[in-house]
Write a protein that holds these residues in place. Structure first.
Motif, PDB file in Angstrom:
ATOM      1  N   ALA A 118       3.539  14.116   1.576  1.00 41.50           N
ATOM      2  CA  ALA A 118       3.757  13.993   0.132  1.00 41.50           C
ATOM      3  C   ALA A 118       2.466  14.317  -0.620  1.00 41.50           C
ATOM      4  N   ARG A 119       1.341  13.859  -0.085  1.00 40.70           N
ATOM      5  CA  ARG A 119       0.052  14.198  -0.702  1.00 40.70           C
ATOM      6  C   ARG A 119      -0.136  15.712  -0.734  1.00 40.70           C
ATOM      7  N   ASP A 120       0.149  16.367   0.385  1.00 37.82           N
ATOM      8  CA  ASP A 120       0.006  17.820   0.453  1.00 37.82           C
ATOM      9  C   ASP A 120       0.984  18.517  -0.495  1.00 37.82           C
ATOM     10  N   TYR A 121       2.178  17.981  -0.603  1.00 39.62           N
ATOM     11  CA  TYR A 121       3.183  18.523  -1.516  1.00 39.62           C
ATOM     12  C   TYR A 121       2.694  18.430  -2.960  1.00 39.62           C
ATOM     13  N   VAL A 122       2.137  17.286  -3.332  1.00 38.96           N
ATOM     14  CA  VAL A 122       1.667  17.059  -4.698  1.00 38.96           C
ATOM     15  C   VAL A 122       0.592  18.075  -5.080  1.00 38.96           C
ATOM     16  N   VAL A 123      -0.244  18.440  -4.119  1.00 39.47           N
ATOM     17  CA  VAL A 123      -1.340  19.376  -4.404  1.00 39.47           C
ATOM     18  C   VAL A 123      -0.798  20.735  -4.847  1.00 39.47           C
ATOM     19  N   ALA A 158       0.839  -1.213   0.000  1.00 39.64           N
ATOM     20  CA  ALA A 158       0.000   0.000   0.000  1.00 39.64           C
ATOM     21  C   ALA A 158       0.869   1.257   0.000  1.00 39.64           C
ATOM     22  N   MET A 159       1.955   1.205   0.738  1.00 39.49           N
ATOM     23  CA  MET A 159       2.883   2.339   0.804  1.00 39.49           C
ATOM     24  C   MET A 159       3.494   2.615  -0.580  1.00 39.49           C
ATOM     25  N   GLU A 160       3.981   1.579  -1.233  1.00 40.81           N
ATOM     26  CA  GLU A 160       4.599   1.742  -2.545  1.00 40.81           C
ATOM     27  C   GLU A 160       3.581   2.214  -3.582  1.00 40.81           C
ATOM     28  N   GLU A 161       2.403   1.620  -3.568  1.00 36.46           N
ATOM     29  CA  GLU A 161       1.369   1.999  -4.539  1.00 36.46           C
ATOM     30  C   GLU A 161       0.895   3.435  -4.307  1.00 36.46           C
ATOM     31  N   THR A 162       0.767   3.817  -3.037  1.00 34.31           N
ATOM     32  CA  THR A 162       0.354   5.187  -2.721  1.00 34.31           C
ATOM     33  C   THR A 162       1.400   6.177  -3.236  1.00 34.31           C
ATOM     34  N   GLY A 163       2.669   5.903  -2.949  1.00 31.74           N
ATOM     35  CA  GLY A 163       3.739   6.782  -3.420  1.00 31.74           C
ATOM     36  C   GLY A 163       3.775   6.867  -4.937  1.00 31.74           C
ATOM     37  N   ARG A 164       3.631   5.739  -5.594  1.00 33.52           N
ATOM     38  CA  ARG A 164       3.645   5.703  -7.055  1.00 33.52           C
ATOM     39  C   ARG A 164       2.467   6.493  -7.623  1.00 33.52           C
ATOM     40  N   ASP A 165       1.302   6.335  -7.010  1.00 39.27           N
ATOM     41  CA  ASP A 165       0.119   7.038  -7.500  1.00 39.27           C
ATOM     42  C   ASP A 165       0.227   8.547  -7.265  1.00 39.27           C
ATOM     43  N   LEU A 166       0.773   8.939  -6.131  1.00 39.49           N
ATOM     44  CA  LEU A 166       0.978  10.373  -5.876  1.00 39.49           C
ATOM     45  C   LEU A 166       1.937  10.973  -6.911  1.00 39.49           C
ATOM     46  N   LEU A 167       2.974  10.237  -7.241  1.00 43.96           N
ATOM     47  CA  LEU A 167       3.917  10.717  -8.252  1.00 43.96           C
ATOM     48  C   LEU A 167       3.228  10.846  -9.611  1.00 43.96           C
ATOM     49  N   ARG A 168       2.381   9.882  -9.937  1.00 40.87           N
ATOM     50  CA  ARG A 168       1.623   9.952 -11.191  1.00 40.87           C
ATOM     51  C   ARG A 168       0.721  11.184 -11.212  1.00 40.87           C
ATOM     52  N   VAL A 169       0.070  11.454 -10.083  1.00 42.14           N
ATOM     53  CA  VAL A 169      -0.799  12.633 -10.000  1.00 42.14           C
ATOM     54  C   VAL A 169       0.016  13.895 -10.222  1.00 42.14           C
ATOM     55  N   LEU A 170       1.173  13.980  -9.599  1.00 43.89           N
ATOM     56  CA  LEU A 170       2.019  15.168  -9.758  1.00 43.89           C
ATOM     57  C   LEU A 170       2.413  15.363 -11.223  1.00 43.89           C
ATOM     58  N   ARG A 171       2.738  14.297 -11.883  1.00 43.05           N
ATOM     59  CA  ARG A 171       3.261  14.398 -13.249  1.00 43.05           C
ATOM     60  C   ARG A 171       2.179  14.548 -14.312  1.00 43.05           C
ATOM     61  N   THR A 172       0.955  14.093 -14.043  1.00 43.47           N
ATOM     62  CA  THR A 172      -0.032  14.035 -15.135  1.00 43.47           C
ATOM     63  C   THR A 172      -1.311  14.828 -14.887  1.00 43.47           C
ATOM     64  N   THR A 173      -1.544  15.300 -13.678  1.00 43.06           N
ATOM     65  CA  THR A 173      -2.827  15.931 -13.373  1.00 43.06           C
ATOM     66  C   THR A 173      -2.673  17.451 -13.362  1.00 43.06           C
ATOM     67  N   PRO A 174      -3.573  18.131 -14.057  1.00 40.68           N
ATOM     68  CA  PRO A 174      -3.529  19.607 -14.041  1.00 40.68           C
ATOM     69  C   PRO A 174      -3.702  20.142 -12.613  1.00 40.68           C
ATOM     70  N   GLY A 175      -3.125  21.288 -12.347  1.00 44.35           N
ATOM     71  CA  GLY A 175      -3.104  21.884 -11.012  1.00 44.35           C
ATOM     72  C   GLY A 175      -4.451  21.990 -10.328  1.00 44.35           C
ATOM     73  N   GLU A 176      -5.491  22.376 -11.065  1.00 43.66           N
ATOM     74  CA  GLU A 176      -6.799  22.569 -10.438  1.00 43.66           C
ATOM     75  C   GLU A 176      -7.476  21.256 -10.051  1.00 43.66           C
ATOM     76  N   ALA A 215      -5.013  13.789  -5.641  1.00 44.26           N
ATOM     77  CA  ALA A 215      -4.055  13.416  -4.588  1.00 44.26           C
ATOM     78  C   ALA A 215      -4.769  12.730  -3.425  1.00 44.26           C
ATOM     79  N   ASP A 216      -5.944  13.213  -3.059  1.00 45.43           N
ATOM     80  CA  ASP A 216      -6.722  12.552  -2.000  1.00 45.43           C
ATOM     81  C   ASP A 216      -7.107  11.128  -2.402  1.00 45.43           C
ATOM     82  N   VAL A 217      -7.523  10.965  -3.648  1.00 47.78           N
ATOM     83  CA  VAL A 217      -7.888   9.635  -4.140  1.00 47.78           C
ATOM     84  C   VAL A 217      -6.653   8.728  -4.135  1.00 47.78           C
ATOM     85  N   ALA A 218      -5.513   9.263  -4.555  1.00 47.27           N
ATOM     86  CA  ALA A 218      -4.281   8.471  -4.565  1.00 47.27           C
ATOM     87  C   ALA A 218      -3.877   8.071  -3.149  1.00 47.27           C
TER      88      ALA A 218
END
Length: 161
Positions: free
Chosen positions: A112-117, A50-68, A74-77
């Motif tokens: 990290a979630r807060d950072y990604v936002v 769960a830790m690895e998948e959460t981190g990977r998903d947060l990174l995906r959100v940072l790289r692919t999701t528009p700011g708004e 990030a919450d879903v991730a």
């Protein structure tokens, strides 16, 4: 002299019953430790996944999701892999050092979630610092888990300390 034979027989019965009870207790203890080892090992593996998948998903959100859209994504991730639920099970089943290490990783992933936002996708130093922090805390968690598993394999089940 006629009382020696019944007394010897009674003593034999008492010793036999005591030895059987002791053997049963030891067998029950070994089986309980084995069950605890299996349960904790499965739980620790779930948390690491769960830790690895959460981190990977947060990174995906940072790289692919528009700011708004990033706050929701990030919450879903962060909640998508049941990291919090698995952590609560660790609180019930694991010794205190493993619980603390799991909490540290959870809080780091929440940061990290807060950072990604709010992060800029090009903030490589910030991202690397965040990944290093999570990685260091993950390594501490793994070391605590290994100590716990080694202790269980040595026959010392621990609920705290």
């Amino acid at each position: 002299m006629s009382w020696i034979s019944p007394l010897s027989a009674l003593l034999g019965v008492l010793l036999g019953a005591g030895a059987t009870a002791l053997a049963d207790r030891r067998r029950w203890r070994r089986e309980a430790v084995t069950r605890l080892l299996e349960l904790r090992t499965q739980l620790y593996a779930e948390y690491l996944i769960a830790m690895e998948e959460t981190g990977r998903d947060l990174l995906r959100v940072l790289r692919t999701t528009p700011g708004e859209e990033r706050a929701t994504a990030a919450d879903v991730a962060f909640t998508g892999f049941n990291l919090g639920g698995t952590r609560q099970r660790i609180h019930v089943l694991a010794p205190l050092d493993v619980v603390r290490a799991a909490d540290d990783v959870f809080r780091a992933l929440r940061r990290a979630r807060d950072y990604v936002v709010t992060a800029d996708q090009r903030d490589t130093p910030g991202l690397l610092a965040m990944k290093d922090e999570v990685g260091t805390l993950r390594d501490r968690f793994q070391m605590a888990v290994r100590r716990d598993v080694r202790g269980l394999l040595a026959g010392s089940a621990s609920w705290s300390a």
